[in-house]
Design a protein around this motif. Structure first.
Motif, mmCIF file in Angstrom:
data_model
loop_
_atom_site.group_PDB
_atom_site.id
_atom_site.type_symbol
_atom_site.label_atom_id
_atom_site.label_comp_id
_atom_site.label_asym_id
_atom_site.label_seq_id
_atom_site.Cartn_x
_atom_site.Cartn_y
_atom_site.Cartn_z
ATOM 1 N N LYS A 157 -37.219 -25.964 36.689
ATOM 2 C CA LYS A 157 -36.014 -26.254 37.477
ATOM 3 C C LYS A 157 -34.821 -26.539 36.567
ATOM 4 C CE LYS A 157 -38.361 -28.149 41.497
ATOM 5 N NZ LYS A 157 -38.617 -29.367 42.290
ATOM 6 N N ARG A 184 -35.374 -23.154 41.619
ATOM 7 C CA ARG A 184 -34.995 -24.161 42.594
ATOM 8 C C ARG A 184 -35.872 -24.043 43.822
ATOM 9 N NH1 ARG A 184 -30.594 -21.473 45.987
ATOM 10 N NH2 ARG A 184 -30.611 -19.391 45.120
ATOM 11 N N GLU A 185 -35.948 -25.127 44.524
ATOM 12 C CA GLU A 185 -36.679 -25.125 45.778
ATOM 13 C C GLU A 185 -35.672 -24.833 46.877
ATOM 14 O OE1 GLU A 185 -39.219 -28.523 46.473
ATOM 15 O OE2 GLU A 185 -39.329 -28.855 44.315
ATOM 16 N N THR A 186 -36.059 -23.947 47.770
ATOM 17 C CA THR A 186 -35.160 -23.620 48.880
ATOM 18 C C THR A 186 -35.935 -23.685 50.185
ATOM 19 O OG1 THR A 186 -35.604 -21.253 48.667
ATOM 20 C CG2 THR A 186 -33.717 -22.102 47.470
ATOM 21 N N ASP A 187 -35.245 -24.046 51.191
ATOM 22 C CA ASP A 187 -35.779 -23.971 52.548
ATOM 23 C C ASP A 187 -35.024 -22.844 53.229
ATOM 24 O OD1 ASP A 187 -37.516 -26.114 52.322
ATOM 25 O OD2 ASP A 187 -35.961 -27.565 52.869
ATOM 26 N N ARG A 188 -35.774 -21.954 53.816
ATOM 27 C CA ARG A 188 -35.133 -20.837 54.493
ATOM 28 C C ARG A 188 -35.265 -21.050 55.985
ATOM 29 N NH1 ARG A 188 -36.068 -14.439 53.356
ATOM 30 N NH2 ARG A 188 -34.654 -13.765 54.970
#
Length: 97
Positions: free
Chosen positions: A80, A86-90
């Motif tokens: 990261k 990166r962490e993503t929420d879709r």
């Protein structure tokens, strides 16, 4: 009566280097050593300039070794911070059916 001139020792140099590496304010380091900030800068410029760099390098080396050794948290943190992961929420928004 004038105060005797400050003479740096190996011990005081190591202390300044460590305190600078911990992120201690220069004014506080001067107080700890018992000198003025001006005297601190005069005799300990190298330690002040490199303390944090050395600490960050040592910690980065430790993190790297943990990641290489398979520590999942260290791997994720490294990727990261250093690889742009990166962490993503879709979330998909759909209309009424």
């Amino acid at each position: 009566m004038p105060k005797p001139a400050h003479v740096p020792t190996e011990k005081s140099r190591a202390e300044v280097l460590a305190l600078a590496g911990f992120g201690t304010k220069h004014e506080d380091i001067a107080t700890y050593i018992g000198i003025t900030p001006k005297t601190l800068y005069k005799y300990y410029r190298g330690e002040l300039d490199t303390g944090l760099i050395r600490s960050n390098g040592a910690i980065a080396k430790t993190l790297y070794n943990l990641a290489i050794g398979g520590n999942a948290s260290a791997c994720m943190f490294w990727l990261k911070c250093k690889a742009g992961w990166r962490e993503t929420d879709r979330h998909e928004i759909t209309g009424a059916e």
